[in-house]
Design an enzyme around this catalytic site. Structure first.
Site, PDB file in Angstrom:
ATOM      1  N   ASP A 303     -51.914  12.082  -1.401  1.00 13.48           N
ATOM      2  CA  ASP A 303     -52.765  13.204  -1.781  1.00 13.48           C
ATOM      3  C   ASP A 303     -52.123  14.472  -1.188  1.00 13.48           C
ATOM      4  O   ASP A 303     -51.255  14.409  -0.319  1.00 13.48           O
ATOM      5  CB  ASP A 303     -54.204  13.006  -1.280  1.00 13.48           C
ATOM      6  CG  ASP A 303     -55.196  13.881  -2.048  1.00 13.48           C
ATOM      7  OD1 ASP A 303     -54.750  14.788  -2.791  1.00 13.48           O
ATOM      8  OD2 ASP A 303     -56.417  13.691  -1.907  1.00 13.48           O
TER       9      ASP A 303
HETATM   10  C1  NOJ Z   1     -56.618  16.903  -3.440  1.00 14.51           C
HETATM   11  C2  NOJ Z   1     -57.701  15.987  -3.914  1.00 14.51           C
HETATM   12  O1  NOJ Z   1     -58.194  15.221  -2.833  1.00 14.51           O
HETATM   13  C3  NOJ Z   1     -57.259  15.053  -5.018  1.00 14.51           C
HETATM   14  O2  NOJ Z   1     -58.374  14.359  -5.497  1.00 14.51           O
HETATM   15  C4  NOJ Z   1     -56.552  15.809  -6.104  1.00 14.51           C
HETATM   16  O3  NOJ Z   1     -56.185  14.918  -7.131  1.00 14.51           O
HETATM   17  C5  NOJ Z   1     -55.338  16.482  -5.511  1.00 14.51           C
HETATM   18  N1  NOJ Z   1     -55.777  17.429  -4.493  1.00 14.51           N
HETATM   19  C6  NOJ Z   1     -54.509  17.232  -6.555  1.00 14.51           C
HETATM   20  O4  NOJ Z   1     -55.153  18.363  -6.964  1.00 14.51           O
END
Ligand code: NOJ
Length: 743
Positions: A303
């Site tokens: 993430d």
């Molecule tokens: C952080 C988030 O936790 C996740 O769910 C998301 O897909 C990513 N950022 C990309 O934007």
């Protein structure tokens, strides 16, 4: 002379001739080889051969670039496209792509195909969470529809809009089981139950990826957040989680296992630590379970900043160490940190990370790119927006999903449906809150595409019957609008109060300390209740709410969640009775916030009759699977083909459900099991199967459940092995219960 000719000239000529021929043959072979298409470019060769061939040609630097994901700008300004494209390395593995323009995507992809040495396509990813342009209900609402087929269709609508706009890969579905509504991300998942999250995981993977990921209507799915993120303590985002191995296996892993088995191409690691080991550096979950036990052959992306955060989480002393730990644990692609780009090459050169692991990681990324057809079809068709977005047939599908997501929570004296001739006072901050209908993560959804509640109610009941007033804002202390609302209420036959949460109140980094609506909204309800007119509360929100202050005043409560672009249309059809509500809760509504976390599948208490709260009821206000209809269903007895069975037997169960009301309606039957005595304490009830069917007024329909003992009655131990023990089990449907015995 003859001697000279025979012994010198002839042999020399032969040697020359043979050498010449050999030279020619070699040259031709080399030329042929050079002209030959490499195996990885041969669309007919099997994917594994193409992957092997390509990796064997790559340099260390090229391999590392494949594991790197960068951002591609935020705006679509055509004036600086050139400069933005210049900044993209032609060899980069992936981009997070914010545009909706297929032409732009093709320009960027052309750079990778034509300017990189091996012509490896980029995979373009984006958060298409509940729709791309045709935004549909949030996942928590979808779960309340209990209609996986509609959810699957919605995901394929999103997939097609996204792919045709240049996105190959969505960071969805989120299948984090979550039981604390203070956590803003409960909106993004399918509620409190592992089984519900599992079946919706499968539906969305099937919807996104279709039968063939290379189709221009499919995108690669990404199961997230792996794993345990939903257990965030106190509902605070980004924090640690305390999860025993037993709970990991029986609560948090099942949806991921189901999604992997359904063929999900990728997963995203989560931000939390799992009892001390960050999920993004967790070899046990990322490699031993995911790759070795489940055999997943796609890749895991970290993430956003999750690799960098390993330093903050206190398990890495340097950036290089964070890189090493994440990579060795099993994360193949680094989202936006640029750590892999900067440190991985050196780690391999120093022998700290093996080439074998590097090759495995690169192969995983390439495998997904081949399966998406990116090597053979790197560009997307350049269709106009009208041909891609908000197509009427797609709007119909998502409207149906939104209708079925609506949960009727209260309907005292059948105040609903409303007669068409009534004068309706439409009051509250949500009356003008179109944008909040989209919920969090609205992708490219636009406020202007949303049908607001006012428009929808006017269309359904006639403009002359609907009068609006704001009453108050979503929060704050300004009650100056109450007077106008009261004046309108005095002239109305019925009051429809449109309350709820702003779209920024749920989603990522959007925790709240209370599930109650702000006092100003509760105050508006109390003020209007004084008039003693029929009062209907419509709720638009992204989490279960604490309704303890509102419920006593309301004659009816309708939970419409955040429905997406169709906005107020489905709910106005529920209010008029055109649509009979059929949604049921996928997450418990507590009596008040103090009960949180509260969920149906808790383990038994050691003193079930004691341990109550002294100040509030111990039971929730609306439990899991609760939801009313405009008709009434009568359940028969559970019937079974055999009460005693062996592990290898199949057990056939059925129950009759009769619609004893005046209207047709859909009913969802939930089959729970309970194991009263086991070597570990099992939840009081566990959902194992559900089915939704239309039952016409006066008709009886039979619902069936084919139970497989090990799968449905067994349990996983803390090592992830499935067990079953002989003895008694209960099968529970609504208030009916029967006892079965495994010999
Ligand atoms: C952080 C988030 O936790 C996740 O769910 C998301 O897909 C990513 N950022 C990309 O934007």
């Amino acid at each position: 002379m003859d001697f000279f000719k025979d012994n010198i000239v002839k042999p020399v000529s032969w040697v020359l001739l043979v050498t010449g021929i050999m030279f020619l043959v070699t040259e031709t072979l080399i030329a042929q080889k050079q002209n030959e298409k490499p195996v990885y470019k041969d669309a007919k060769a099997p994917v594994e051969e193409r992957v092997e061939d390509l990796v064997s040609r790559m340099t260390l630097e090229e391999k590392v670039q494949q594991l790197n994901q960068l951002l591609l700008g935020k705006n679509n300004n055509p004036n600086n496209l050139g400069r933005r494209v210049e900044r993209v390395p032609a060899e980069v593995g992936s981009l997070i792509y914010y545009s909706t323009d297929p032409v732009f995507r093709n320009i960027v992809q052309r750079k990778a195909m034509e300017e990189s040495r091996l012509g490896i396509p980029i995979i373009f990813g984006y958060d298409v969470i509940h729709g791309f342009k045709t935004v549909y209900p949030i996942s928590l609402a979808q779960a309340c529809s209990w209609n996986t087929e509609l959810a699957k269709q919605a995901c394929s609508v999103a997939a097609s809009e996204a792919r045709l706009s240049g996105v190959d890969w969505t960071f969805s579905p989120m299948i984090d089981v979550s039981r604390d509504g203070r956590w803003g991300r409960v909106a993004e998942g399918y509620g409190e139950d592992p089984y519900v999250n599992s079946v919706f995981a499968v539906a969305s993977v099937e919807g996104y990826q279709g039968d063939d990921m290379s189709s221009m209507n499919s995108v690669a799915a990404c199961l997230k957040h792996y794993v345990g993120y939903g257990a965030s303590e106190g509902g605070r985002d980004y924090v640690y989680t305390e999860i025993s191995k037993q709970t990991l296996w029986d609560t948090y892993l099942p949806p991921f296992e189901a999604g992997v088995k359904a063929g999900a191409a990728t997963l995203m690691s989560s931000f939390n630590d799992i009892s001390g080991i960050p999920a993004s550096a967790n070899h046990y979950t990322l490699t031993e379970i995911l790759k070795e036990k489940w055999g997943h052959d796609g890749f895991v992306v970290s993430d956003w900043w999750a690799v960098m955060q390993l330093e903050r989480q206190g398990i890495a002393a340097s950036r290089a160490e964070a890189t090493q730990k994440a990579f060795e644990a099993g994360i193949e692609m680094d989202m936006t940190d640029k750590y892999y780009e900067k440190y991985l090459e050196k780690l391999v050169q120093e022998g700290k990370v093996s080439e074998e692991r590097l090759n495995d990681a690169v192969k995983r990324v390439l495998r997904v790119k081949f399966r998406l057809g990116l090597f053979d079809n790197p560009y997307v068709p350049e269709k106009s927006e009208e041909k891609r977005f908000l197509l009427p047939e797609n709007l119909k599908k998502v409207e149906k999903l939104a209708e079925e997501s609506i949960v009727l929570l209260k309907n005292k004296d059948n105040v609903l449906p409303l007669k068409k001739s009534l004068r309706i006072g439409l009051i509250g901050p949500m009356v003008g809150g179109k944008e909040h209908m989209l919920g969090s993560w609205w992708a490219h959804g636009e406020d202007n595409d949303v049908t607001g509640i006012l428009e929808a109610m006017q269309a359904e009941f006639g403009a002359e019957n609907i009068s609006p007033a704001k009453g108050c804002d979503f929060e704050g202390e300004d009650a100056s609008g109450f007077a106008e609302a009261v004046e309108l209420a005095n002239k109305s036959d019925v009051l429809v109060l449109c309350l709820g949460e702003k779209r920024t109140w749920s989603g990522e980094n959007a925790s709240r300390s209370t599930l109650a609506l702000p006092q100003i909204q509760e105050g508006l309800v109390a003020e209007l209740a004084k008039l003693e007119k029929p009062l209907v509360v419509l709720l638009t929100n992204g989490r279960p709410l604490d309704l303890s202050s509102i419920e006593p005043y309301a004659d009816a409560i309708v939970e419409m969640w955040q429905p997406g672009v169709v906005g107020g249309t489905p709910v106005s059809k529920v209010l008029s009775g055109k649509v009979n509500p059929s949604g049921k809760l996928a997450m418990t509504f507590p009596y008040s916030t103090g009960q949180v976390p509260i969920y149906y599948n808790m383990r038994p208490s050691s003193r079930p009759k004691h341990g109550k709260y002294q100040d509030i009821p111990t039971e929730p206000l609306y439990e899991f699977t609760y939801g009313l209809s405009y008709t009434e269903f009568e359940y028969g007895e559970i019937k079974v083909n055999t009460e005693k069975f062996k592990q290898e037997d199949k057990v056939s169960l059925e129950i009759e459900v009769k619609n004893i009301g005046q209207r047709d309606g859909q009913e969802t039957v939930h089959w729970f099991i309970s194991d009263p005595v086991c070597s570990i304490s099992r939840p009081v009830k566990e959902l194992k199967f559900f089915e939704k069917k239309l039952i016409k007024a006066g008709e009886t329909v039979v619902f069936k459940f084919e139970l497989e003992p090990l799968k449905d009655l067994g349990f996983v131990n803390s090592k992830g092995d499935k067990f079953i023990e002989s003895g008694d089990y209960y099968i529970i449907v609504k208030d009916n219960k029967i006892k079965l015995n495994l010999e």
